[in-house]
Motif scaffolding. Structure first.
Motif, mmCIF file in Angstrom:
data_model
loop_
_atom_site.group_PDB
_atom_site.id
_atom_site.type_symbol
_atom_site.label_atom_id
_atom_site.label_comp_id
_atom_site.label_asym_id
_atom_site.label_seq_id
_atom_site.Cartn_x
_atom_site.Cartn_y
_atom_site.Cartn_z
ATOM 1 N N THR A 25 0.823 -1.210 0.000
ATOM 2 C CA THR A 25 0.000 0.000 0.000
ATOM 3 C C THR A 25 0.858 1.260 0.000
ATOM 4 N N ASP A 26 1.928 1.228 0.799
ATOM 5 C CA ASP A 26 2.772 2.412 0.954
ATOM 6 C C ASP A 26 3.708 2.651 -0.232
ATOM 7 N N VAL A 27 4.119 1.581 -0.909
ATOM 8 C CA VAL A 27 5.217 1.690 -1.880
ATOM 9 C C VAL A 27 4.788 1.483 -3.332
ATOM 10 N N VAL A 28 3.882 0.542 -3.567
ATOM 11 C CA VAL A 28 3.522 0.203 -4.950
ATOM 12 C C VAL A 28 2.366 1.090 -5.412
ATOM 13 N N ASP A 29 2.591 1.845 -6.479
ATOM 14 C CA ASP A 29 1.526 2.675 -7.050
ATOM 15 C C ASP A 29 1.549 2.534 -8.573
ATOM 16 N N PRO A 102 -6.270 -4.351 -8.563
ATOM 17 C CA PRO A 102 -5.322 -5.405 -8.194
ATOM 18 C C PRO A 102 -5.258 -5.679 -6.697
ATOM 19 N N LEU A 103 -5.194 -4.633 -5.882
ATOM 20 C CA LEU A 103 -5.057 -4.873 -4.445
ATOM 21 C C LEU A 103 -6.343 -5.438 -3.841
ATOM 22 N N GLY A 104 -7.474 -4.984 -4.326
ATOM 23 C CA GLY A 104 -8.738 -5.544 -3.857
ATOM 24 C C GLY A 104 -8.848 -7.018 -4.174
ATOM 25 N N GLN A 105 -8.426 -7.394 -5.379
ATOM 26 C CA GLN A 105 -8.477 -8.792 -5.784
ATOM 27 C C GLN A 105 -7.481 -9.644 -5.002
#
Length: 235
Positions: A25-29, A102-105
């Motif tokens: 959450t903090d690093v990947v955007d 992507p993060l939700g999945q």
């Protein structure tokens, strides 16, 4: 009967997932998602997608009849190399499939995995995994291994200061990988540098006898660390 090995693996899996998920959450955007990772041929987004796929493998496990002979951890992870191309292809397809969220999945797959682990435990029964029958504790350890190795991949791909690898999970994985080697060779060894050992065992670092001497120490001073060049990488 409740299993201490399963309890340890469960605790490590929760700790490693919580830390890694926060780090992502903090690093990947969006700005770095399509960047190449240190894993040859994989982007950062594909590595993140693979976290979901790795956890999903636990979510789909089902109990097997009593008397089913399980694979060892070494036998189970030994199937990875032959399926590397298929794993990469499936992961790339998943990354495209979940690109809108992507993060939700990935979260949904991880939650399903952790819930399934609780449903199947605390007894260490034999379950059907993707690559064969294994003890539930073995399956849980293999998921910790996946998260630790890929957390380290992501950290090296995006060196932003913080470390997404949980120390307890790293130690559990390092010890499990050493057990595979010791079972095959009969040596008396101990882990001296968990991170270096996991990288060598997972093929993330080129084999080097000097690095191996940093990673592992003989349990007895009269012994020496053997040349494991023909055994590594394990994955």
């Amino acid at each position: 009967m409740p299993s201490a090995e399963l309890a340890d693996a469960r605790a490590a899996l929760h700790a490693q997932w919580t830390l890694l998920r926060s780090w992502v959450t903090d690093v990947v955007d969006d700005d770095v998602a399509d960047d190449p990772s240190v894993l040859d041929g994989w982007t950062v987004a594909e590595l993140v997608a693979h976290l979901g796929r790795a956890m999903e493998a636990l979510a789909v496990c089902v109990p097997l009849p009593d008397g089913t002979v399980p694979l060892t951890l070494g036998e189970y992870v030994g199937t990875y190399a032959d399926r590397a191309a298929d794993i990469a292809q499936t992961t790339r397809a998943l990354a495209v499939e979940i690109a809108d969220d992507p993060l939700g999945q990935v979260d949904a797959r991880a939650l399903a995995a952790l819930e399934r682990l609780d449903e199947l435990g605390p007894d260490d029964l034999v379950v059907q995994a993707r690559r064969g029958p294994v003890l539930l504790s073995t399956m849980a350890v293999s998921r910790v291994l996946e998260l630790v190795v890929h957390a380290d991949d992501l950290a090296r791909s995006l060196p932003r200061g913080s470390d997404p690898v949980d120390p307890g999970a790293l130690q559990l994985v390092a010890d499990a990988l050493l057990e595979i080697v010791v079972a095959r060779g009969g040596w008396s060894l101990e882990v001296a540098d968990p991170r270096t050992w996991v990288r060598l065992a997972a093929g993330r670092q080129p084999y080097d006898v000097d690095e191996l001497a940093v990673a592992l120490h003989p349990r007895y001073t009269s012994d020496a660390v053997p040349d494991l060049g023909r055994m590594l990488p394990i994955l």
